[in-house]
Design a protein around this motif. Structure first.
Motif, short mmCIF file in Angstrom:
data_model
loop_
_atom_site.label_atom_id
_atom_site.label_comp_id
_atom_site.label_asym_id
_atom_site.label_seq_id
_atom_site.Cartn_x
_atom_site.Cartn_y
_atom_site.Cartn_z
N UNK A 221 -5.39 10.16 -4.49
CA UNK A 221 -5.60 11.19 -4.63
C UNK A 221 -5.45 12.56 -4.76
N UNK A 222 -3.86 12.46 -5.15
CA UNK A 222 -3.12 13.87 -4.69
C UNK A 222 -3.57 14.73 -5.88
N UNK A 223 -4.16 15.55 -6.04
CA UNK A 223 -4.49 16.58 -6.47
C UNK A 223 -3.87 17.71 -6.63
N UNK A 224 -3.06 18.17 -5.70
CA UNK A 224 -2.36 18.99 -5.56
C UNK A 224 -1.59 19.68 -6.40
N UNK B 286 0.35 -1.10 0.19
CA UNK B 286 -0.64 -0.01 0.11
C UNK B 286 0.97 1.12 -0.13
N UNK B 287 2.35 0.84 0.07
CA UNK B 287 3.15 2.18 0.35
C UNK B 287 2.99 3.06 -0.99
N UNK C 270 -6.44 6.36 0.28
CA UNK C 270 -7.12 6.81 1.76
C UNK C 270 -8.30 6.98 2.01
N UNK C 271 -9.25 7.60 1.45
CA UNK C 271 -10.58 8.32 0.90
C UNK C 271 -11.22 7.14 1.60
N UNK D 217 -13.15 6.59 5.13
CA UNK D 217 -14.94 7.14 4.56
C UNK D 217 -15.50 5.99 5.55
N UNK D 218 -14.75 4.39 5.21
CA UNK D 218 -15.05 3.37 6.07
C UNK D 218 -15.39 3.46 7.32
N UNK D 219 -14.04 4.13 8.46
CA UNK D 219 -14.20 4.21 9.43
C UNK D 219 -14.72 4.98 10.29
#
Length: 820
Positions: free
Chosen positions: A574-577, A533-534, A764-765, A769-771
């Motif tokens: 999801x790194x849109x920056x 997952x890294x 990660x999002x 959301x799951x938690x």
């Protein structure tokens, strides 16, 4: 009617009589433009108010002819009779609206400082004076072209860099005396007949700490303070931005204080233009130019990554983010210039040290020619046809498309052999091995090809188009063939990542070239992407591979690495920056590789651009791009097999559904997901998306949404388990008043997935959301024990606030007691 008035004027200290030969003129004339003053002088000569004998002089200097006219005045070729030498004389004209007296004092002081600045790469100022109310500078005469004129010719990259490095040393010398140029551009760098660069025209420079110095000389210190209504403030507010706009830093465009780092920005703009043929920022107005600067530099794909990074740092919007000073930047550029020469020297010394007996083997190893069989053995259309008859492939993904793959591979081989392209030969050999593996596997799997086989077939199509330009070393090529390829064929990606980590120990003493390192990074990052997952490390590895590919001009490998990094950053992190800047680099590489519409790599780019547009809320643009991806994929099926292109088409339909879902067009999104499932009934992303959109839009029954989500969870190999579990829990939460036990089971299942380190969420999002849903499910069931408290530790501050609001509302409504 004019007589008395004329007599009075001639009687003044600034009159028109013989006393005027000291060079003074009326202040009203001194404030005029140079051309107007020249006309005034011609009229004086005609009226007999000034002698016309002898050469025209400014001070002791005899004017010869005009050299140039700039924004700050007129430049003449002149002669110094005292020292008997040619000089250049620049007469400074005041800017419209300027406080002339303050400006004259300012320029006089600056000129005095410049006269003390002696440096090989600065145009020397010999003298300074005031003539007819105007400041003039006397400088060395450089008989040569400007840097702009010279760089328009066929100069090598190294020669361009050398000239800019020399100009940089001139700026460093000025900065050491607290002088900043404020108008650096290639027009203001002169090249001597010997080829030396000299920075001139410091007409816009000013001395740091000037307000204090002016105060000491009796001038109003606030006049040059931008915070006050002084000269500089009036100049900028009257619409005059000092310096040439297209090279100016943002702080100068905004009329703010400038320092030595402002020269650094202008220097980097000019050098970027010299190396790339276009400036990094474009804008028809000051505001448009500022927006372009904030967005980041455009182009530069042809630059070595290290050089591009050096220039990009100097082009930072915030001066604090630039290089500490010009000396740091120039030293880095010198190191960049020196490194290739050092490598050549080392190679030459090594070459001289070889004995005649060893020379032959050393050259053979350096050339690294693969065996001639690469060009001979693949008369493969006949050989493979005999080995894999159509009857054996009838029900496989290769049915009806074997000829296409064989002939395209053969074409790659023949072209590489005809051009004696070593990198092409290595690539052709790899294509041959991969195609034979795919044929064997297709026969083994028959009518039920695995998802892995279909992905490998799709990748093979990409490999056919992406021909590397830099050859691999013989030693590393052997490692790839013996160690990495068998693992890739068997999808043992975790083992590949392990081999990558242990590579240095396993192959101690093996020195890899930049091409080797680029290929090594691509193999390792691609494998690590599949196991996670890294993903931050994956992006770093891809970018490192891109760097090494750039070093050897291998655009196809650099493009592959760039697409891998961008895809991972957007779809996994999801790194849109920084996505927009990275997308521009991708476009530059696509252009450099001459990739057009109908290519897999262009389709991947469009898909990522659509994802970025969707995130920015530009849904029409996202829809347009996604439809183009689908159309391109359909075209690709005409030249490849349906099965290998099918996964791309399914992904395109799913992403189009995402766009329509974001637009609130739920029914159209449902149609897109259903179409994807028609092509691939078990596609996990389509199953999860359809289940979620049915629930969110209240379309169909909860049972139908539940069916798709449970189907997605049957396959444990994909990374959408958490997403499917989260949507399934949301479905059960809506049904919670009548199904508390089912809600608890769904919550516990999702909680176990989140706690299991082997279960990777797609983003990660998704995990966050799951938690959040787990915590809400605990609250709905009235269970606020340790499990609930642990779920809270996984939430952001925003999620905690939202959760506390839900809990307060539940307690106010007196929720049902937890079931036993």
């Amino acid at each position: 009617m004019f007589g008395d008035h004329g007599q009075d004027a001639m009687a003044t200290d600034e009159g028109y009589g013989d006393e005027d030969f000291d060079g003074t003129v009326p202040s009203a004339v001194a404030d005029l433009a140079i051309e107007d003053q020249a006309m005034f002088e011609r009229i004086r000569v005609r009226l007999g108010m000034r002698r016309s004998d002898g050469p025209e002089r400014i001070g002791r200097y005899e004017l010869r002819d005009s050299i140039a006219r700039g924004g700050m005045g007129q430049v003449y070729r002149a002669h110094d009779p005292e020292l008997d030498r040619p000089v250049a004389l620049k007469q400074i004209a005041p800017l419209p609206g300027a406080d002339v007296e303050v400006l004259r004092e300012r320029l006089r002081r600056e000129a005095q400082v410049l006269a003390k600045l002696a440096h090989d790469h600065v145009v020397t100022v010999h003298d300074v004076g005031i003539h007819r109310g105007l400041v003039y500078l006397v400088m060395e005469l450089v008989e040569g072209p400007t840097l702009r004129e010279l760089q328009a010719s066929e100069l090598s990259v190294a020669e361009r860099l050398r000239l800019y490095v020399e100009a940089g040393h001139g700026l460093i010398a000025a900065h050491e005396r607290d002088i900043i140029h404020r108008d650096f551009k290639p027009d203001n760098v002169l090249i001597t007949p010997e080829g030396k660069a000299k920075v001139g025209d410091f007409g816009l420079a000013h001395v740091l700490g000037e307000p204090l110095a002016l105060a000491e000389s009796g001038a109003d210190a606030s006049a040059l303070d931008p915070e006050h209504e002084g000269t500089e403030s009036r100049l900028t507010r009257s619409g005059e931005v000092l310096g040439t706009r297209v090279y100016s830093p943002p702080e100068q465009l905004r009329g703010r204080a400038t320092d030595a780092r402002s020269d650094q920005f202008s220097f980097c703009v000019a050098l970027w233009e010299a190396l790339c043929g276009a400036r990094p920022f474009a804008g028809a107005s000051t505001n448009a130019l500022l927006r372009a600067i904030v967005a980041g530099p455009l182009g530069g794909a042809e630059l070595d990554p290290r050089l591009r990074k050096l220039l990009a740092t100097g082009l930072a919007v915030d001066p604090d983010q630039r290089h500490p000073d010009m000396a740091t930047l120039v030293k880095a550029l010198e190191d960049y210039l020196e490194r290739p020469r050092a490598r050549r020297r080392r190679r030459w010394m090594m070459f001289l040290g070889l004995t005649a007996a060893a020379l032959g083997s050393a050259l053979t190893a350096y050339v690294q020619r693969p065996p001639d069989e690469v060009c001979d053995e693949f008369e493969g259309a006949t050989e493979l046809r005999e080995q894999y008859p159509l009857s054996a492939l009838e029900y496989t993904p290769l049915a009806g498309n074997l000829d296409t793959k064989i002939h395209r591979t053969l074409a790659r081989t023949q072209h590489a052999c005809a051009t004696d392209d070593l990198a092409g030969k290595q690539h052709a050999a790899a294509l041959q091995r991969k195609l034979k593996h795919l044929l064997n596997r297709a026969v083994e799997e028959g009518e039920a090809p695995s998802e892995a086989l279909e992905e490998q077939l799709a990748q093979f199509e990409v490999d056919l188009d992406s021909v590397p330009r830099a050859p691999l070393s013989k030693e590393f090529l052997e490692v790839l063939e013996s160690e990495f390829e068998p693992l890739e064929f068997d999808e043992r990606y975790a083992k590949i990542v392990s081999s990558c980590l242990d590579f240095d120990n396993a192959h101690e003493g093996l020195v890899l070239s930049h091409a080797d390192l680029a290929e090594f990074g691509l193999r390792c990052a691609s494998a690590e992407t599949l196991i996670g997952p890294d993903y931050e490390h994956v992006v770093e590895t891809f970018l490192e591979a891109r760097h090494h590919a750039f070093r050897v001009g291998d655009i196809p490998r650099a493009l592959e690495a760039q697409l891998g990094a961008l895809k991972t950053a957007l779809m996994r992190l999801n790194d849109y920056e920084h996505a927009e800047a990275e997308l521009r680099i991708t476009d530059d590489l696509l252009a450099a590789a001459r990739v057009g519409w109908g290519d897999h790599r262009q389709a991947t780019r469009d898909e990522l651009a659509a994802l970025l547009a969707r995130d920015h809320g530009a849904y029409e643009e996202a829809e347009r791009l996604q439809l183009r991806v689908i159309t391109s994929t359909l075209v690709l099926t005409l030249r490849s097999d349906i099965q290998s292109a099918q996964s791309q088409l399914v992904a395109g339909l799913v992403n189009l559904g995402h766009v329509w879902d974001r637009q609130g067009r739920g029914e159209r999104a449902i149609d897109a997901y259903r179409s994807a499932l028609t092509l691939e009934p078990d596609d996990p992303e389509a199953l999860v998306a359809l289940g979620c959109v049915l629930h969110n839009n209240k379309k169909g029954s909860p049972g139908e949404a539940r069916k798709y989500l449970e189907s997605a969870q049957k396959d444990k190999e994909h990374d959408l388990q958490v997403a499917a579990g989260a949507c399934l829990l949301a479905v059960e939460m809506a049904e919670s008043p009548t199904r508390p036990k089912v809600l608890a089971q769904s919550r516990d299942a999702l909680e176990q997935m989140l706690l299991d380190p082997q279960t990777h969420a797609a983003t990660p999002q998704t995990r966050a959301k799951g938690w959040f849903l787990v915590a809400v499910a605990h609250a709905l069931l009235g269970e606020f024990g340790p499990a609930y408290e642990h779920a809270r530790t996984e939430l952001s501050e925003e999620q905690l606030t939202q959760l506390d609001g839900i809990v307060a509302q539940l307690r106010a409504e007196d929720p049902p007691q937890p079931s036993p």
